[in-house]
Design an enzyme around this catalytic site. Structure first.
Site, PDB file in Angstrom:
ATOM      1  CG  ASN A 154      -1.940   1.098   1.169  1.00 36.94           C
ATOM      2  OD1 ASN A 154      -2.852   1.017   0.352  1.00 36.94           O
ATOM      3  ND2 ASN A 154      -1.798   2.117   1.993  1.00 36.94           N
ATOM      4  CD  GLU A 155      -1.477   5.888  -0.061  1.00 39.14           C
ATOM      5  OE1 GLU A 155      -1.128   6.222   1.079  1.00 39.14           O
ATOM      6  OE2 GLU A 155      -2.364   6.477  -0.690  1.00 39.14           O
ATOM      7  CB  CYS A 160      15.428   2.042   5.418  1.00 40.39           C
ATOM      8  SG  CYS A 160      16.197   1.182   6.804  1.00 40.39           S
ATOM      9  CB  CYS A 162      19.205  -0.054   8.515  1.00 45.34           C
ATOM     10  SG  CYS A 162      19.039  -1.199   7.144  1.00 45.34           S
ATOM     11  CB  CYS A 165      19.448   0.520   3.589  1.00 42.50           C
ATOM     12  SG  CYS A 165      17.815  -0.262   3.650  1.00 42.50           S
ATOM     13  CD  GLU A 314      -6.523   4.268  -0.694  1.00 40.80           C
ATOM     14  OE1 GLU A 314      -6.497   5.325  -0.039  1.00 40.80           O
ATOM     15  OE2 GLU A 314      -5.764   3.311  -0.471  1.00 40.80           O
TER      16      GLU A 314
HETATM   17  C1  GLA Z   1      -4.153   6.385   1.959  1.00 36.57           C
HETATM   18  C2  GLA Z   1      -4.146   4.941   2.368  1.00 36.57           C
HETATM   19  C3  GLA Z   1      -5.415   4.483   2.999  1.00 36.57           C
HETATM   20  C4  GLA Z   1      -5.982   5.524   3.921  1.00 36.57           C
HETATM   21  C5  GLA Z   1      -6.138   6.821   3.181  1.00 36.57           C
HETATM   22  C6  GLA Z   1      -6.751   7.917   4.008  1.00 36.57           C
HETATM   23  O1  GLA Z   1      -4.539   6.612   0.677  1.00 36.57           O
HETATM   24  O2  GLA Z   1      -3.803   4.099   1.305  1.00 36.57           O
HETATM   25  O3  GLA Z   1      -5.144   3.300   3.695  1.00 36.57           O
HETATM   26  O4  GLA Z   1      -5.137   5.686   5.001  1.00 36.57           O
HETATM   27  O5  GLA Z   1      -4.877   7.254   2.786  1.00 36.57           O
HETATM   28  O6  GLA Z   1      -6.928   9.089   3.258  1.00 36.57           O
HETATM   29 ZN    ZN Z   2      17.200  -0.634   5.867  1.00 35.21          ZN
END
Ligand code: GLA
Ligand code: ZN
Length: 674
Positions: A154-155, A160, A162, A165, A314
Site C-alpha cells: 500500500n502506497e 531507510c 540502516c 541499506c 482510492e
Molecule cells: C491512503 C491509504 C489508505 C488511507 C487513506 C486515508 O490513501 O492508502 O489506507 O489511510 O490514505 O486518506
Molecule cells: Zn534498511
C-alpha cells in the site's frame, strides 16, 4: 481494440477499501455491509490492505477462513474483490522478534514499532515473512471466481538508512560506475571540498548529519531508494505469481509523490492505480483550480500506460481526516470528481473506505457508511448517484484518450532541480510549473498527456519540456530527431544544464548539442525577487509579464519572437524559435506569469494548428475514444451555472437532447457520444 481491464465485471468498477477484519465480532454488521453495498451499486471491494495481524496472529499460525467466508458471500451477491498484500504494516510479534525489519532514520536511529509504511525494504527476514504470506494468499484466493487482481502492498514510500541499506547502496553505486572509483569521483566532482573517495567502501548514504553536499550522491541515493523499493515490490509480485502466474498486479500510487520514480515502478505493473485526495478548494484556490491539479495527476497516471485505462483506487466519498482543515465535499463535488477521473481515462471509481473504523487514527475519515450505520445519509445517496452515472456511460469502458499535445515530466529531473544549490529556495517550482501549464492548456480545451521523457514523442504534434534541467543519456538526440521529423518542441529556461550525474555541461546551456537545436545559448540566469517584474514583448505589441527567472541569451541562428521589456537585458531575446528540419524548436527563456500564460499559449497553439475550444470559466473538457466513437466529457467544476455553445447530441448523464447550447448546473457534467 477495446481494452477492458476486467471483462468479467459488467460496467465500471465501483467500490473501495473494505476492512471486515475490524468487525469480525459483529456478524450482523458484516451482513448489513453486503446488503448496503448492493444498494449503493458497489461491485468490487479491496480487501486485506492491513490484515497481517489477523491472517498471522502469531508467527507461522495462519487463519484465512474468515476471509474465505467473506469473499464467498460477496461473490454470491455479485461483488468482486481486489486482494491486497498486507505488507504495508507489520504485526507486533514481527518487530519484537526481528527488529531489523524496522526502518532507520536519516540520523541512523532505529524506529520503534508502530504506525505503518516504516519497514526496511532490504531486510531479508522482512522480505521472507512477506513472501510466505503472499504465497499463501495467492494460493487461497487467487483462483476464486470473484478475484480480480493483486494490489501489492500500500502506497510504497520512504527511505531507510540502516546498515543493510547502506551496504546495498554501496553495491548500487559500485555497479553504476562499473567498479571504477575514479569514474565516481569525476562524475560527482568530489575534489570539491576534498570529498574524494579512495574506495567504494567509503560511500555512505546522505545522512542528515553526514555528506549532503555532493549532488551526484544525493541523486544516487534517491535512485537507489526507488530501485530498492521496486525490487521489494517485484519480490512480492513474484511471490503472488507462483500460484497465479496470470494474475494482474497493481500498486496504489500517490499523486505527485516525490519519493519514488513512478515511471520506473510502472514498468513492473499491469495497471496503474492511484489514490486521489485533493483539497476540493481551499482558502487560496477555487474548487476548479484544485480540480485542475487532479486532472494533471490523472493525466500523469494514465500516460504511464497509454494502451489501457487506469484505476482510481482510492478517493473519499465525503472528507479526509489528515488535511490541515478537513472540509466536507459540498453536494455534487463527489459526483463531478468521480466523473473527472473517468473523463481522464479511469475505468474504476473506488473509495477509501466502505465503512468508518470505530477507533484509532482513521475513525473520522470519510467513508460510504458512517458510524450512524444507515443507508439514508447524504453521502450514501451521492455514492449511489455515482453508480447510476457510471451505468449510463458504461459504453465508454475501455476507451482511451488520444491527445496531440504532451508535457514531459521526469523524476530524476525534479530530484536534481529540487536539490541544486542556486536560483531561489522558494520559487523553483518545477512541479507547479508543469501543473499550471497543463491547467492553462485545459482551459483552452486542450487536454495533454503528461509523459515520461523516454516516451515516443513522434505521436504528438506539440511537446512541452518545461525546465528540463537534467538530460538523460540520448535525450538531446531524441529531441532533435523529434523536431527534425516535424515535431514542435517548447523548452524553457533551465534546460540542459546537467547530465545524468548532475555534472554541468561545458560550452553553453542548453547542453549536449541542444543549443544547436534551439539556436540559442543561455549565458546567465537571473533570479528575481518576488516583487520584481520584467516582460516579454511580442511583435504585435502584447507583453507577457515575467517573474522569478529570466535567462540572458546569446542568439545564434534562432528567430526572436519576444524580447525583454526591462532591466539591463532590455530588448534582448526572451522567446525564440528555430526551424529545424521539418519542425520548430521554441525556447522560452523566462518564466511568464501564470495569469497571462494563455496569451502566449493561444499564439503557440494557433501556430501549431492545434484546435482550441472556447469554454466558459470553470469547465473542463476531456475526450475518450473507442475506435472512431468519441466520448466527450464537459465537466462544470465551478459553482456557477454555465452555458456551452455549439453542442449537439444527447447528454448521456440526464438523457436530454441538446441543439445548440448545453446548460450545466454547478458541478454538473455533460457526457456526449459522437
Ligand atoms: C491512503 C491509504 C489508505 C488511507 C487513506 C486515508 O490513501 O492508502 O489506507 O489511510 O490514505 O486518506
Ligand atoms: Zn534498511
Amino acid at each position: 481494440m477495446v481494452k477492458k481491464l476486467f471483462p468479467q465485471v459488467d460496467g465500471f468498477v465501483h467500490g473501495g477499501d473494505y476492512n471486515p477484519e475490524q468487525w469480525l465480532d459483529r456478524p450482523d454488521i458484516l451482513e448489513e455491509d453486503v446488503r448496503m453495498m448492493k444498494k449503493a451499486g458497489v461491485n468490487c471491494v479491496t480487501l486485506g490492505v492491513f490484515s497481517w495481524a489477523v491472517y498471522e496472529p502469531e508467527e507461522g499460525q495462519f487463519t484465512f477462513d474468515w476471509l474465505e467466508e467473506i469473499v464467498d458471500r460477496l461473490y454470491e451477491n455479485g461483488i468482486y474483490f481486489i486482494l491486497a498484500t498486507p505488507s504495508g504494516a507489520r504485526p507486533a510479534w514481527l518487530d519484537e522478534k526481528y527488529p531489523e525489519a524496522m526502518r532507520v532514520s536519516d540520523r541512523g536511529v532505529r524506529n520503534h514499532h508502530g504506525v505503518r509504511h516504516n519497514h526496511c525494504m532490504t531486510s531479508p527476514i522482512y522480505r521472507e515473512k512477506v513472501a510466505i504470506l503472499d504465497r499463501k494468499l495467492s494460493e487461497k484466493f487467487g483462483h476464486h471466481p470473484g478475484f480480480l487482481m493483486f494490489h501489492i502492498s500500500n502506497e510504497f514510500g520512504g527511505e531507510c538508512y540502516c546498515d543493510a541499506c547502506a551496504e546495498k547502496f554501496r553495491g548500487f553505486v559500485k555497479e553504476m560506475f562499473h567498479g571504477d572509483v575514479r569514474a565516481l569521483n569525476h562524475a560527482w566532482w568530489t575534489t570539491f571540498w576534498s570529498h574524494c573517495y579512495q574506495s567504494f567502501d567509503q560511500v555512505e548514504p546522505p545522512y542528515a548529519n553526514g555528506e549532503r553536499s555532493v549532488m551526484g550522491l544525493n541523486l544516487a541515493w534517491r535512485r537507489f531508494t526507488s530501485a530498492n523499493t521496486i525490487d521489494f515490490m517485484k519480490a512480492e509480485i513474484n511471490a503472488v505469481r507462483e500460484a497465479t502466474p496470470e494474475a494482474m498486479v497493481t500498486t496504489n500510487f500517490m499523486w505527485l509523490f516525490g519519493g519514488l520514480d513512478y515511471h520506473e515502478m510502472a514498468k513492473e505493473l499491469d495497471v496503474i492505480s492511484w489514490d486521489s485526495y485533493p483539497r476540493f478548494g481551499n482558502d487560496s484556490e477555487s474548487f476548479a483550480e484544485t480540480m485542475g491539479d487532479t486532472a494533471f495527476e490523472h493525466s500523469l497516471m494514465r500516460s504511464m500506460k497509454k494502451d489501457r485505462p487506469f484505476m482510481l483506487m482510492e478517493s473519499t466519498p465525503s472528507l479526509v481526516n489528515w488535511h490541515d482543515y478537513n472540509k466536507l465535499k459540498r453536494p455534487g463535488m463527489h459526483r463531478i470528481s468521480c466523473l473527472q477521473a473517468v473523463a481522464c481515462g479511469s475505468d474504476t471509481v473506488q473509495y477509501f473506505q466502505w465503512r468508518k473504523g470505530r477507533g484509532a487514527f482513521e475513525q473520522y475519515h470519510g467513508a460510504v457508511i458512517d458510524h450512524l450505520g444507515t443507508d439514508d445519509t447524504r453521502v450514501f445517496r451521492e455514492v449511489r448517484e455515482v453508480s447510476d452515472d457510471l451505468e449510463k456511460i458504461k459504453g465508454a469502458l475501455g476507451s482511451l484518450p488520444k491527445n496531440r499535445v504532451a508535457i514531459l515530466f521526469d523524476w530524476d529531473n525534479r530530484w536534481a532541480i529540487n536539490d541544486m544549490m542556486g536560483l531561489s529556495k522558494h520559487t523553483k517550482n518545477y512541479e507547479t510549473t508543469c501543473v499550471n501549464l497543463y491547467k492553462d492548456l485545459l482551459s483552452l480545451g486542450v487536454d495533454a498527456d503528461v509523459i515520461p521523457v523516454t516516451e515516443d514523442l513522434g505521436v504528438y504534434d506539440l511537446v512541452f519540456a518545461p525546465m528540463l534541467y537534467l538530460l538523460k543519456p540520448g535525450m538531446a538526440d531524441r529531441l532533435k530527431a523529434y523536431v527534425s521529423q516535424g515535431g514542435r518542441l517548447v523548452a524553457t529556461y533551465l534546460t540542459g544544464y546537467v547530465d545524468e550525474q548532475t555534472l554541468c555541461y561545458l560550452g553553453g546551456f542548453p547542453g549536449d548539442g541542444l543549443s544547436e537545436l534551439f539556436g540559442v545559448i543561455s549565458e546567465e540566469i537571473d533570479t528575481l525577487y518576488p516583487k520584481d517584474r520584467n516582460g516579454m514583448r511580442f511583435a504585435d505589441g502584447s507583453v507577457w509579464e515575467v517573474q522569478d527567472y529570466a535567462e540572458i541569451l546569446r542568439l545564434q541562428d534562432a528567430k526572436v519572437l519576444a524580447s525583454y521589456t526591462g532591466d539591463f537585458y532590455k530588448d534582448q531575446p526572451a522567446l525564440t524559435v528555430k526551424d529545424y528540419g521539418k519542425g520548430k524548436a521554441y525556447y522560452v527563456a523566462a518564466r511568464g506569469s501564470r495569469a497571462q500564460q494563455t496569451i502566449y499559449l493561444k499564439k503557440l497553439l494557433a501556430a501549431c494548428q492545434i484546435p482550441m475550444q472556447e469554454l466558459p470559466d470553470g469547465v473542463e473538457y476531456h475526450e475518450r475514444y473507442l475506435g472512431d466513437t468519441c466520448y466527450a466529457f464537459y465537466l462544470n467544476v465551478s459553482d456557477q451555472e454555465v452555458f456551452i455553445p455549439h453542442i449537439e447530441g444527447e447528454n448521456l448523464i440526464n438523457g436530454s437532447s441538446i441543439y445548440g447550447t448545453m446548460r450545466l448546473a454547478p458541478f454538473e457534467a455533460g457526457v456526449l457520444c459522437k
